[in-house]
Design a protein around this motif. Structure first.
Motif, short mmCIF file in Angstrom:
data_model
loop_
_atom_site.label_atom_id
_atom_site.label_comp_id
_atom_site.label_asym_id
_atom_site.label_seq_id
_atom_site.Cartn_x
_atom_site.Cartn_y
_atom_site.Cartn_z
N GLN A 128 66.47 57.24 28.07
CA GLN A 128 65.48 55.87 27.83
C GLN A 128 66.28 54.79 27.87
O GLN A 128 66.39 53.38 28.54
CB GLN A 128 64.12 55.87 27.10
N PRO A 179 56.64 50.49 27.92
CA PRO A 179 57.38 52.09 27.48
C PRO A 179 56.96 52.86 28.88
O PRO A 179 57.39 53.81 29.19
CB PRO A 179 57.46 52.47 26.36
N PRO A 223 66.92 54.95 32.12
CA PRO A 223 66.42 54.66 32.42
C PRO A 223 65.02 55.31 33.55
O PRO A 223 64.42 54.97 34.17
CB PRO A 223 64.84 53.48 31.64
N GLN A 224 66.41 54.18 34.68
CA GLN A 224 65.84 55.03 36.36
C GLN A 224 66.35 56.38 37.25
O GLN A 224 65.57 56.08 38.19
CB GLN A 224 66.40 53.42 37.15
N PHE A 260 59.69 57.03 36.27
CA PHE A 260 60.83 57.80 35.58
C PHE A 260 60.74 58.77 36.53
O PHE A 260 61.48 59.77 37.04
CB PHE A 260 61.47 57.96 34.34
N GLU A 261 59.52 59.57 36.09
CA GLU A 261 58.93 59.93 36.73
C GLU A 261 58.58 61.09 37.99
O GLU A 261 58.29 62.09 38.46
CB GLU A 261 57.11 60.69 35.55
N PHE A 265 62.68 62.35 29.71
CA PHE A 265 63.29 60.74 29.78
C PHE A 265 63.76 59.47 28.05
O PHE A 265 64.01 59.02 28.26
CB PHE A 265 61.92 60.36 30.27
N GLN A 290 63.90 69.68 34.81
CA GLN A 290 65.01 68.13 34.05
C GLN A 290 65.41 68.35 33.78
O GLN A 290 66.75 67.62 33.14
CB GLN A 290 63.67 66.79 33.63
N GLU A 329 57.50 52.29 32.60
CA GLU A 329 59.29 53.16 32.99
C GLU A 329 59.19 54.44 32.90
O GLU A 329 59.68 55.23 34.01
CB GLU A 329 59.74 52.52 31.33
N GLN A 330 58.22 55.57 31.51
CA GLN A 330 58.40 56.48 31.93
C GLN A 330 57.65 57.37 33.61
O GLN A 330 58.06 58.11 34.00
CB GLN A 330 57.49 57.62 30.76
N LEU A 360 60.13 59.14 39.94
CA LEU A 360 61.40 58.77 41.36
C LEU A 360 61.94 60.52 41.08
O LEU A 360 62.62 60.97 41.89
CB LEU A 360 62.29 58.03 40.40
#
Ligand SMILES: [Zn+2]
Lengths: 196, 74
Positions: free
Chosen positions: A110, B35, A114-115, B42-43, A106, A178, B38-39, B45
């Motif tokens: 980032q 932040p 980030p998505q 992400f995780e 991540f 990942q 957002e993480q 997804l």
């Protein structure tokens, strides 16, 4: 010659078969997917599933009906895999799991993505290939959790390890995977990546 | 709850494996900390992506037949 059926006894074989079909055979897809990830090829996966189902049917009386057939079957499958694997491999995998240092993806993406849109461009086969490269202890934990949706407790039972170990293996397996997928995405140009 | 602790427990949070108290602490932190939020996205997804990519395959029809034949002589 006289054929004298016992009238009051319901045929136990049919009952056994019916409950086995209802509770065990419905998990054939799960068993096959897990077998395929463990063994690494379709023909060994077929044999592993076949052996699992035979053992399970023989031991069906010992299974408490209506409990967790999926976990019970996966435990049998994994034992069968380990036995076969030990028999065939004179030099089993000697990876020191603690020495593997996964990095977090991540922070790398980032700013740029980030998505995680780059994931969408990675196809099934590439994901499966990356999973197959994980050390087996990480692979089996990740597959049971992230593909088959088993709980930490269920996985701990199947793999015969403490829940804390499930947690830490899962954490590192996910990060490692990942990392592999991220490296692949950079290589393919799906994402620029940060300069090394 | 600081960011390091939050990230450390993120997977357990996503897996619904935390105690109710810890789960609440994480949820509150995620709401207040972009932040970490957002993480989290992400995780989440990533895990959905993984499941979707790896569950397309099932047991081959031939294997099903073989198992039935072996078990019940069909
Ligand atoms: Zn934070």
């Amino acid at each position: 010659m006289a054929n004298t059926p016992s009238p009051d006894v319901s045929p136990p074989v049919d009952e056994k078969r019916a409950s086995f079909e209802r509770e065990a055979l419905v998990h054939l897809d799960v068993l096959y997917r897990v077998a395929l990830r463990l063994s690494g090829n379709p023909s060994d996966a077929d044999d592993l599933v076949q052996e699992t189902m035979l053992k399970a049917y023989r031991a069906w009386d010992q299974y408490e009906k209506g409990t967790n057939a999926k976990a019970w079957l996966l435990t049998i499958l994994r034992h069968a895999f380990i036995n076969e694997y030990r028999r065939r491999t004179r030099h089993p995998e000697t990876v020191d799991l603690d020495k593997i240092e996964p990095y977090a993806v991540f922070p790398e993406v980032q700013d740029e993505d980030p998505q995680g849109a780059f994931f969408d461009r990675i196809v099934d086969d590439e994901v499966l290939r990356a999973i197959d490269q994980l050390p087996v202890a990480f692979r089996e934990t990740l597959v049971l959790s992230d593909v088959e949706g088993m709980s930490y407790q269920e996985i701990a039972g199947i793999l015969d390890i403490p829940v804390g170990t499930v947690k830490s293996r899962l954490f590192r397996a996910r990060q490692l995977l990942q990392g592999k997928l991220y490296d692949y995405a950079v290589e393919m140009g799906y994402i620029k990546g940060s300069p090394a | 709850m600081n960011c390091r602790e939050c990230v450390e427990h993120l997977y357990e949070f996503l897996d619904r494996e935390l105690t109710p108290e810890l789960e609440r602490e994480i949820r509150e932190h995620l709401e207040d900390c972009p932040p970490c939020g957002e993480q989290y996205d992400f995780e989440e997804l990533f895990l959905k992506f993984l499941r979707a990519r790896c569950r397309t395959q099932g047991a081959p029809a031939e294997l099903k037949k073989r198992v039935l034949r072996e078990l019940f002589g069909e």
